[in-house]
Design a protein around this motif. Structure first.
Motif, mmCIF file in Angstrom:
data_model
loop_
_atom_site.group_PDB
_atom_site.id
_atom_site.type_symbol
_atom_site.label_atom_id
_atom_site.label_comp_id
_atom_site.label_asym_id
_atom_site.label_seq_id
_atom_site.Cartn_x
_atom_site.Cartn_y
_atom_site.Cartn_z
ATOM 1 N N GLU A 130 0.854 -1.184 0.000
ATOM 2 C CA GLU A 130 0.000 0.000 0.000
ATOM 3 C C GLU A 130 0.889 1.233 0.000
ATOM 4 O O GLU A 130 1.841 1.331 0.777
ATOM 5 N N ALA A 178 -1.654 -0.818 -3.930
ATOM 6 C CA ALA A 178 -2.885 -0.243 -3.383
ATOM 7 C C ALA A 178 -2.672 1.250 -3.120
ATOM 8 O O ALA A 178 -1.678 1.640 -2.518
ATOM 9 N N ASN A 180 -4.787 4.897 -1.907
ATOM 10 C CA ASN A 180 -5.999 5.504 -1.356
ATOM 11 C C ASN A 180 -6.561 6.547 -2.312
ATOM 12 O O ASN A 180 -5.822 7.371 -2.854
ATOM 13 N N GLU A 188 -8.279 2.081 -3.010
ATOM 14 C CA GLU A 188 -8.924 1.960 -1.711
ATOM 15 C C GLU A 188 -9.821 3.164 -1.477
ATOM 16 O O GLU A 188 -9.363 4.307 -1.536
ATOM 17 N N ASP A 193 -12.098 0.551 2.242
ATOM 18 C CA ASP A 193 -11.172 0.757 3.353
ATOM 19 C C ASP A 193 -11.945 1.126 4.619
ATOM 20 O O ASP A 193 -13.064 1.652 4.553
ATOM 21 N N GLU A 250 -6.153 -4.798 8.704
ATOM 22 C CA GLU A 250 -5.051 -3.841 8.828
ATOM 23 C C GLU A 250 -4.772 -3.544 10.298
ATOM 24 O O GLU A 250 -5.617 -3.753 11.162
#
Length: 314
Positions: A64, A121, A123, A155, A185, A242
């Motif tokens: 990520e 990944a 955001n 995400e 998320d 997570e």
């Protein structure tokens, strides 16, 4: 009746003073916004990468991308220190697009070097997601960087999905048509309707770290964690937890059926060069394999059996 010619008394002037603390806070906010904009122009932002690890075999599935700011002389600043101001001022759109482009460029470079990595990944902020041209923007970044769409996972927070209103399904469908993967998320912290969720073309649910943090000390949080994992499985989605920081948490999440895990126990966020070194080396991979093996062999902690049984039988 004749109108009086006597002059009316003037109203007293009224002034409202702003408390010094508020003025100082506002000035700091304006200064921070200005510094953020200059920082983007001066290439002061960078990305750190955190491993996404298969909970069954310890394989590093992906990473990520996490935003950082490194103004000269101040060290590396995590996004939590500035992202709220960026969002409130609309600057998160430009910042988010920079992060997306840089993450895709880096992923393309790593794959060209033969480094085994399936997923990058990234955001997508609420403001980015709500833009009508979001799919076109992402398509442009993919074309510019040459990254295969299936290697990119976007995400989107649960609250961002709900804020989109009736357009959410069309937006998700447009993104899905590009070939990218979609993840929800911070799942469990928002107000999504299950009736909507089953229609969303998403690939993954990310269990919010606030529920993972409850393992093994808070039964209610553990129950919620089990419900989210079971829900994802029922919908045919991959489930990632997570914020995994202890071997007890890892063992419990494995028993619940989590597909992937992320957190300091498996690997802290790190600069691109360090991440590449891990991908090329064996030491970090062997450590993750050992953690996964230990988690698989660990006995259940007293009080955890009920949530694990519920997750398997629900």
């Amino acid at each position: 009746m004749p109108r009086s010619t006597r002059p009316r008394p003037r109203a007293a002037a009224c002034s409202v003073s702003t408390p010094p603390a508020l003025t100082e806070a506002a000035n700091r906010r304006v200064s921070l916004e200005s510094r953020l904009r200059r920082g983007l122009e001066r290439n002061e932002f960078l990305l750190y990468y955190q491993p996404l690890v298969n909970a069954t075999d310890g394989r590093l599935n992906g990473v990520e991308a996490l935003l950082r700011w490194a103004p000269p002389g101040e060290g590396v600043i995590p996004a939590g220190a500035f992202i709220k101001v960026a969002e409130d001022t609309g600057f998160s759109i430009a910042l988010g697009e920079w992060a997306l482009r840089e993450a895709c460029r880096q992923m393309k470079e790593w794959r060209a070097q033969g480094l085994a990595l399936d997923i990058m990944a990234v955001n997508l902020s609420s403001q980015q997601f709500q833009r009508p041209d979001v799919a076109r923007t992402i398509a442009g970044v993919l074309a510019e960087t040459g990254l295969e769409p299936q290697a990119l996972e976007l995400e989107i927070t649960e609250s961002s999905l709900m804020a989109q209103g009736t357009d959410v399904e069309a937006t998700l469908a447009a993104l899905k048509e590009l070939g990218v993967k979609l993840a929800i998320d911070d799942f469990g912290t928002g107000y999504s309707s299950l009736a909507y969720l089953k229609r969303f073309p998403v690939d993954k649910l990310k269990v919010d770290q606030s529920f993972v943090r409850d393992i093994p000390d808070h039964a209610k949080g553990m129950e919620i964690c089990a419900v989210v994992v079971n829900l994802g499985k029922a919908l045919g989605l991959e489930v990632l937890a997570e914020g995994v920081e202890t071997e007890i948490q890892l063992a419990h999440l494995r028993r619940l059926g989590c597909d992937s895990v992320q957190g300091y126990l498996l690997g802290r966020p790190m600069p691109a060069e360090e991440m590449a070194a891990q991908l090329r080396g064996n030491a970090a991979s062997l450590r993750r394999l050992q953690l996964i093996a230990n988690a698989g062999a660990a006995p259940a902690v007293p009080g955890m059996e009920r949530t694990e049984l519920n997750a398997r039988s629900a």
